[in-house]
Design a protein around this motif. Structure first.
Motif, PDB file in Angstrom:
ATOM      1  N   GLU A  42      48.926 -23.494  22.317  1.00  0.00           N
ATOM      2  CA  GLU A  42      50.379 -23.587  22.151  1.00  0.00           C
ATOM      3  C   GLU A  42      50.843 -23.003  20.818  1.00  0.00           C
ATOM      4  OE1 GLU A  42      51.468 -25.257  25.794  1.00  0.00           O
ATOM      5  OE2 GLU A  42      52.738 -24.565  24.162  1.00  0.00           O
ATOM      6  N   ILE A  43      50.071 -23.224  19.734  1.00  0.00           N
ATOM      7  CA  ILE A  43      50.568 -22.857  18.402  1.00  0.00           C
ATOM      8  C   ILE A  43      49.557 -22.001  17.624  1.00  0.00           C
ATOM      9  CG2 ILE A  43      51.348 -23.789  16.186  1.00  0.00           C
ATOM     10  CD1 ILE A  43      52.272 -26.284  17.647  1.00  0.00           C
ATOM     11  N   GLY A  44      48.303 -22.449  17.547  1.00  0.00           N
ATOM     12  CA  GLY A  44      47.332 -21.847  16.632  1.00  0.00           C
ATOM     13  C   GLY A  44      47.120 -20.362  16.829  1.00  0.00           C
ATOM     14  N   GLU A  45      46.995 -19.918  18.086  1.00  0.00           N
ATOM     15  CA  GLU A  45      46.694 -18.498  18.346  1.00  0.00           C
ATOM     16  C   GLU A  45      47.815 -17.583  17.878  1.00  0.00           C
ATOM     17  OE1 GLU A  45      43.946 -19.259  22.330  1.00  0.00           O
ATOM     18  OE2 GLU A  45      45.893 -18.272  22.497  1.00  0.00           O
ATOM     19  N   SER A  46      49.028 -18.061  17.828  1.00  0.00           N
ATOM     20  CA  SER A  46      50.154 -17.206  17.427  1.00  0.00           C
ATOM     21  C   SER A  46      50.501 -17.349  15.948  1.00  0.00           C
ATOM     22  CB  SER A  46      51.377 -17.544  18.274  1.00  0.00           C
ATOM     23  OG  SER A  46      51.738 -18.901  18.116  1.00  0.00           O
ATOM     24  N   LEU A  47      49.739 -18.167  15.221  1.00  0.00           N
ATOM     25  CA  LEU A  47      50.012 -18.327  13.799  1.00  0.00           C
ATOM     26  C   LEU A  47      49.385 -17.184  12.998  1.00  0.00           C
ATOM     27  CD1 LEU A  47      49.592 -22.129  12.915  1.00  0.00           C
ATOM     28  CD2 LEU A  47      51.631 -20.732  12.660  1.00  0.00           C
ATOM     29  N   LYS A  48      50.160 -16.527  12.159  1.00  0.00           N
ATOM     30  CA  LYS A  48      49.623 -15.481  11.299  1.00  0.00           C
ATOM     31  C   LYS A  48      48.881 -16.100  10.130  1.00  0.00           C
ATOM     32  CE  LYS A  48      53.289 -12.166  12.404  1.00  0.00           C
ATOM     33  NZ  LYS A  48      54.376 -11.312  11.865  1.00  0.00           N
ATOM     34  N   GLU A  49      49.365 -17.201   9.623  1.00  0.00           N
ATOM     35  CA  GLU A  49      48.744 -17.887   8.499  1.00  0.00           C
ATOM     36  C   GLU A  49      48.539 -19.346   8.886  1.00  0.00           C
ATOM     37  OE1 GLU A  49      51.046 -17.867   4.974  1.00  0.00           O
ATOM     38  OE2 GLU A  49      49.656 -19.113   3.829  1.00  0.00           O
ATOM     39  N   LYS A  50      47.256 -19.715   9.027  1.00  0.00           N
ATOM     40  CA  LYS A  50      46.957 -21.055   9.517  1.00  0.00           C
ATOM     41  C   LYS A  50      47.034 -22.070   8.375  1.00  0.00           C
ATOM     42  CE  LYS A  50      44.383 -20.455  13.763  1.00  0.00           C
ATOM     43  NZ  LYS A  50      43.240 -20.923  14.539  1.00  0.00           N
ATOM     44  N   THR A  51      48.238 -22.265   7.945  1.00  0.00           N
ATOM     45  CA  THR A  51      48.517 -23.284   6.932  1.00  0.00           C
ATOM     46  C   THR A  51      49.807 -23.994   7.337  1.00  0.00           C
ATOM     47  OG1 THR A  51      49.868 -21.820   5.565  1.00  0.00           O
ATOM     48  CG2 THR A  51      47.476 -21.846   5.136  1.00  0.00           C
ATOM     49  N   LEU A  52      50.016 -25.150   6.681  1.00  0.00           N
ATOM     50  CA  LEU A  52      51.279 -25.846   6.956  1.00  0.00           C
ATOM     51  C   LEU A  52      52.446 -25.046   6.434  1.00  0.00           C
ATOM     52  CD1 LEU A  52      50.438 -29.589   6.184  1.00  0.00           C
ATOM     53  CD2 LEU A  52      50.319 -28.367   8.351  1.00  0.00           C
ATOM     54  N   VAL A  53      52.219 -24.292   5.344  1.00  0.00           N
ATOM     55  CA  VAL A  53      53.269 -23.440   4.812  1.00  0.00           C
ATOM     56  C   VAL A  53      53.587 -22.342   5.803  1.00  0.00           C
ATOM     57  CG1 VAL A  53      53.913 -21.885   2.946  1.00  0.00           C
ATOM     58  CG2 VAL A  53      52.648 -23.979   2.443  1.00  0.00           C
ATOM     59  N   GLY A  54      52.550 -21.756   6.422  1.00  0.00           N
ATOM     60  CA  GLY A  54      52.772 -20.723   7.429  1.00  0.00           C
ATOM     61  C   GLY A  54      53.463 -21.270   8.655  1.00  0.00           C
ATOM     62  N   LEU A  55      53.236 -22.524   8.901  1.00  0.00           N
ATOM     63  CA  LEU A  55      53.900 -23.164  10.033  1.00  0.00           C
ATOM     64  C   LEU A  55      55.346 -23.530   9.696  1.00  0.00           C
ATOM     65  CD1 LEU A  55      53.264 -24.058  12.917  1.00  0.00           C
ATOM     66  CD2 LEU A  55      52.512 -26.249  12.026  1.00  0.00           C
TER      67      LEU A  55
END
Length: 977
Positions: A42-55
């Motif tokens: 749902e979320i992780g694969e589309s995250l460019k930066e796997k941080t809470l800041v990136g989120l």
């Protein structure tokens, strides 16, 4: 993951969970070092930066929360949060993550506000009917929501619009398009509304948003009609439109109409005055119209000299709304009207007026001048000198007309005048200077102020009279004022206050503060005075109160005072009381004596009642023993001589019982507790029974007892059979008593019948000793007889006729007497009865299982040994057995362990009386209980009913009556069982 302290088993469970879970470091930028399969998809694969800041998540904003919502990829997700300090770890735990599928939708509050809109109709339907409709339908169409749901809508659509709407419906329903249309829909009041509709079609349902646009059509129609009125006004005239609301009292003028009005009235147009006049004239015009008239024309007077023509109509059914046009028809009419008005105003002026030149020549005078000086209508005064003959004293008319140059003030004079009719008048003359057309003129006005002078004198005389009246009237008058600041003062006190409050005349002028008056009121009466005054002020009702006040300057003894006043609210906000105070100390002393007399009378009456009750009880107890003994002796085969003696004893006992019953009836009537029954009985049978019972008495007194009954008396009526029998028995017994070897005739006649009521005449006539006229009223008094020797010769208590008259009064009748000494007496009265309707006789089901009364076993509760002995003999004579107990407590114990067919319960017993014993026995046994008592108090008789005794027999006991009552209660008890 191992480094973070998470074992493989736990990791596997998390990874395969359907809910999203991920972990992040507890230091910036809060790297996401683990996420389960659901999170990655749902979320992780589309995250460019796997941080809470990136989120895009500021974790500091949630350190005090256990749940958060984050947005990613236009989706909303909710997670629960566990902080490092909560778990003792060094990472943030996000778990139970799931998508919130409400992105872009309105909130519940917004959706509710949309569907409950008061402006538009919102509906959901299926095929040709509605399944949902918001509440706006009530204000728009007048229907309740339920009246249109699941109902075919075609009958509500105007017949001219129905085919078109059906066509739109069919064409758009197939394509599932949005349709826009207008239609006329029938309202609950029978009128059609123009609705503008937007319809969204789905395969099986449709959604409708509709708005009432009826006002547009009505507006357009009325605007067209108003334009047609403009076109119809006469040529070469100025015209304009206007609109009026009679209910709201509003007038709207278009600019062209304003120009017409301003042109007629000038720039000083008082719009409020004009609008008020216009509204009033339109109201009067509307009153003359019939209900069918929708248009009307007329003239409107813009002023007293100018008018305009108008044409108007009602734009809707509300006849308070009027639209129309006005036009100005003639300017010259204004000049003529103004001239005529001014001329008439001058001529008809109520004051005598004239215009003169400085040399005294009279230029113009009005009608009131001739009226004032008593001249003929056509007579004319040409010069001021001609007025000399009318004034009592000589005057110089030049003083009236002599004005300094430029002086514009008004000079006033007063003088006495004697007119042609010889009347002396007091005149007030006013003079002012006026310049016109380069010439000087003087305006004079004469006013007759004779009535004013006379009125002022009358007012002065009346004032003197009222002041004298207030000083002489008993008590004191006052005026008290409560101002807007809450201060209360006496603004007026009459001299009578001195006598009421004991204040010296010197100090009455200082007695103006309300606190001084309150200080004189008795402390116990002060709350009542204050509360009643406050209530009077709040309710604007008259005030009245009785209270005590200190007397005299030295605050001597208290005296009673009656105060009364009426409040009045003034326009300035003040409250004024106009009232009086009067000394009622003597009245209070009199009332106190009356109370003492009343209490003494009540006490004497109670003593009398207790005495009668005690005498009744003490007499009945030995009589019960005598009566029972005689009954027993009668059943032991006495000889003829013994029977004669026993009959004598029995006759004496019966006479004593009659005397006791008279005392009891007298007590009931005096206490107001004797009630008249209203139950059906046969009139003829009742009279027959009374005469049959007295036949032996008639033979014994050697009199002939005759009954004369008219036709129609063999009927059932509603009344008190017992009291009627008592009345007849008293009258016939008296007739037999005072007649020897004569005749006693009883006559009953039916006087008439109206609907369901009959009037019956009763008469008892004898040929006895008669009653002298001076004694005929006395015989109806309590405990009274014609002569003291009568009680010795004839016996009796002197209560029979007194009770008879009181019983007849309770039954709505009045006894009358016609008697002559030595020839006999005639007592007669009339009574009205309700006729009992004949009811269809229903065959009664015969109960063949009549209870056997052989071998009955009774329980006797009696503390008096003599009464118990006599009653025991009577029971044995019947062939019954019994068990005796001495008090109520023993009766309860015996009833609990033994079996009895009936209980004979004496009321007055030691340890436990008959009332308490009966209440206890009723708790566990259904054995019928008969009360036996010699008491006569009304309270005891009422208590017998309250304790639910099955029967009651008074002492001295009639053995036959007791046996009959025992059988009745046993039979009734068996029937209920």
């Amino acid at each position: 993951m191992q480094d973070k302290g998470i074992n493989s088993t736990f990791k596997k469970i998390i990874y395969e969970s359907s809910e999203m879970v991920f972990l992040a470091d507890d230091s910036y930028p809060y790297s996401i070092f683990y996420g389960n399969e659901s999170f990655e998809e749902e979320i992780g694969e589309s995250l460019k930066e796997k941080t809470l800041v990136g989120l895009g998540l500021d974790i500091n904003a949630y350190i005090f929360k256990e749940e958060l919502v984050l947005t990613h990829g236009k989706k909303d997700f909710s997670f629960k949060l566990e902080l490092p300090q909560d778990s003792g770890s060094n990472y943030f735990l996000f778990y139970q993550g799931k998508e919130i599928k409400t992105h872009g939708l309105p909130s519940r509050k917004e959706a509710y506000q949309f569907f409950t809109s008061k402006l538009d109709l919102i509906a959901i339907g299926k095929y040709d009917h509605l399944t949902y409709l918001n509440s706006s339908v009530l204000s728009v169409l007048g229907y309740e929501t339920e009246e249109l749901l699941n109902t075919n809508l075609c009958p509500f659509i105007h017949e001219e619009d129905l085919a078109r709407i059906q066509g739109i419906w069919k064409s758009h329903q197939k394509n599932q398009e949005v349709a826009l249309c207008e239609l006329r829909f029938l309202g609950k009041d029978g009128n059609y509304r123009h609705l503008e509709c937007s319809v969204q079609f789905n395969p099986e349902t449709f959604f409708v948003i509709a708005r009432d646009i009826s006002y547009r059509y009505i507006q357009a129609k009325n605007d067209h009609k108003l334009d047609s009125l403009i076109d119809s006004v006469p040529d070469l005239t100025k015209s304009g439109k206007w609109k009026v609301d009679l209910e709201e009292q509003t007038v709207f003028l278009e600019p062209s109409s304003n120009l017409i009005i301003e042109g007629l009235l000038g720039n000083d147009l008082a719009k409020d005055t004009f609008q008020s006049g216009f509204l009033n004239q339109l109201k009067e015009s509307v009153k003359t119209l019939t209900i069918e008239q929708q248009e009307f024309e007329g003239e409107f007077w813009v002023s007293e000299s100018e008018k305009v023509d108008f044409s108007a109509f009602f734009p809707n059914k509300n006849r308070s709304i009027i639209w129309g046009v006005i036009w100005d028809n003639s300017k010259s009419r204004k000049i003529i009207s103004e001239f005529d008005f001014l001329k008439k105003a001058w001529i008809e002026c109520p004051d005598a007026m004239m215009i003169v030149k400085p040399d005294g020549q009279i230029v113009l005078s009005n009608k009131e001048v001739n009226q004032l000086f008593g001249l003929e209508k056509n007579s004319k005064i040409t010069h001021l000198e001609d007025l000399n003959v009318f004034f009592e004293e000589s005057y110089d008319w030049r003083e009236w007309v002599n004005f300094p140059s430029g002086d514009a003030s008004i000079s006033r004079f007063s003088t006495l005048l004697i007119n042609e009719k010889g009347q002396q008048l007091t005149l007030e003359l006013a003079a002012s200077r006026m310049e016109f057309d380069n010439s000087m003129f003087i305006t004079l006005s004469f006013r007759n102020i004779s009535e004013k002078i006379n009125l002022e004198k009358k007012v002065e005389d009346s004032s003197n009279f009222l002041m004298n009246l207030t000083d002489q009237v008993p008590g004191g008058l006052y005026q008290m004022v409560l101002n807007s600041e809450g201060q209360m003062n006496f603004s007026f006190l009459s001299k009578g206050i001195n006598a009421v409050l004991g204040i010296s005349p010197q100090k009455i002028h200082e007695f103006n503060d309300i606190s001084t008056a309150i200080s004189k009121v008795h402390p116990q009466d002060l709350p009542q005075v204050i509360m009643s005054s406050v209530a009077s002020a709040r309710k604007m009702e008259p005030w009245q109160c009785q209270f005590r006040v200190k007397s005299g300057d030295n605050n001597q003894e208290y005296r009673w005072v009656l105060g009364a006043a009426r409040p009045q609210a003034l326009e300035n906000g003040d409250m004024v009381w106009y009232g009086y105070l009067t000394d009622i100390s003597k009245q209070k002393e009199f009332e106190s004596k009356l109370d003492e007399a009343r209490l003494a009378a009540e006490k004497a009456n109670q003593i009398k009642s207790d005495f009668l009750s005690m005498i009744s009880h003490e007499l009945r107890t030995p009589l019960n023993a005598i009566s029972g003994s005689v009954y027993s002796l009668f059943h032991e085969d006495p000889t003829d001589n013994q029977k004669s003696a026993l009959n004598t004893i029995n006759f004496a006992v019966e006479n004593l019982i009659i005397m006791i019953n008279d005392l009891l009836d007298f007590q009931k009537i005096e206490a107001g507790k004797l009630t008249i029954e209203h139950i059906p009985f046969n009139l003829k049978n009742t009279v027959d029974q009374v005469l049959k019972g007295l036949s032996f008495h008639a033979k014994d007194s050697k009199n002939k007892l005759n009954l004369h009954l008219s036709e129609g008396l063999d009927i059932a009526v509603k009344g008190d059979k017992t009291r009627l029998s008592q009345i007849m028995n008293n009258l016939i017994t008296n007739a037999l008593k005072f007649t020897n070897e004569g005749n006693v005739d009883v006559r009953i006649e039916l006087l008439g019948q109206v609907r369901n009521k009959v009037k019956v005449y009763f008469e008892v006539k004898d040929s006895g000793i008669g009653i002298a006229p001076e004694h005929q009223e006395k015989i109806f008094d309590d405990f009274d007889q014609v002569k003291p020797t009568f009680s010795t010769k004839y016996g009796g208590t002197g209560l029979g006729l007194s009770i008879t008259r009181k019983l007849l009064s309770l039954m709505g009748g009045k006894i009358s007497l016609d008697s002559q000494v030595g020839k006999g007496s005639k007592f007669f009265f009339e009574l009205e009865f309700d006729v009992e309707e004949e009811k269809q006789k229903i065959p009664m089901k015969v109960d063949n299982q009549t209870p056997s009364f052989n071998g009955l076993h009774l329980l006797m509760a009696e503390d008096n040994d003599v009464n118990a002995l006599v009653l025991g003999k009577i029971i044995k004579k019947w062939g019954y057995t019994y068990e005796r107990v001495h008090n109520g407590q023993e009766a309860v114990e015996a009833a609990r362990i033994g079996k009895f067919d009936c209980i004979l319960m004496d009321i007055q017993m030691p340890v436990m009386d008959g009332f308490e014993a009966t209440i206890e026995i009723k708790k566990f046994s259904g054995t019928p209980i008969i009360a036996l008592t010699a008491a006569a108090k009304l309270e005891i008789m009422e208590r017998i009913d309250e304790c639910k005794f099955e029967g009651f027999v008074a002492k001295p006991i009639d053995a036959a009556e007791l046996l009959k009552r025992i059988k009745e209660v046993i039979k009734e008890s068996n029937y209920k069982a």
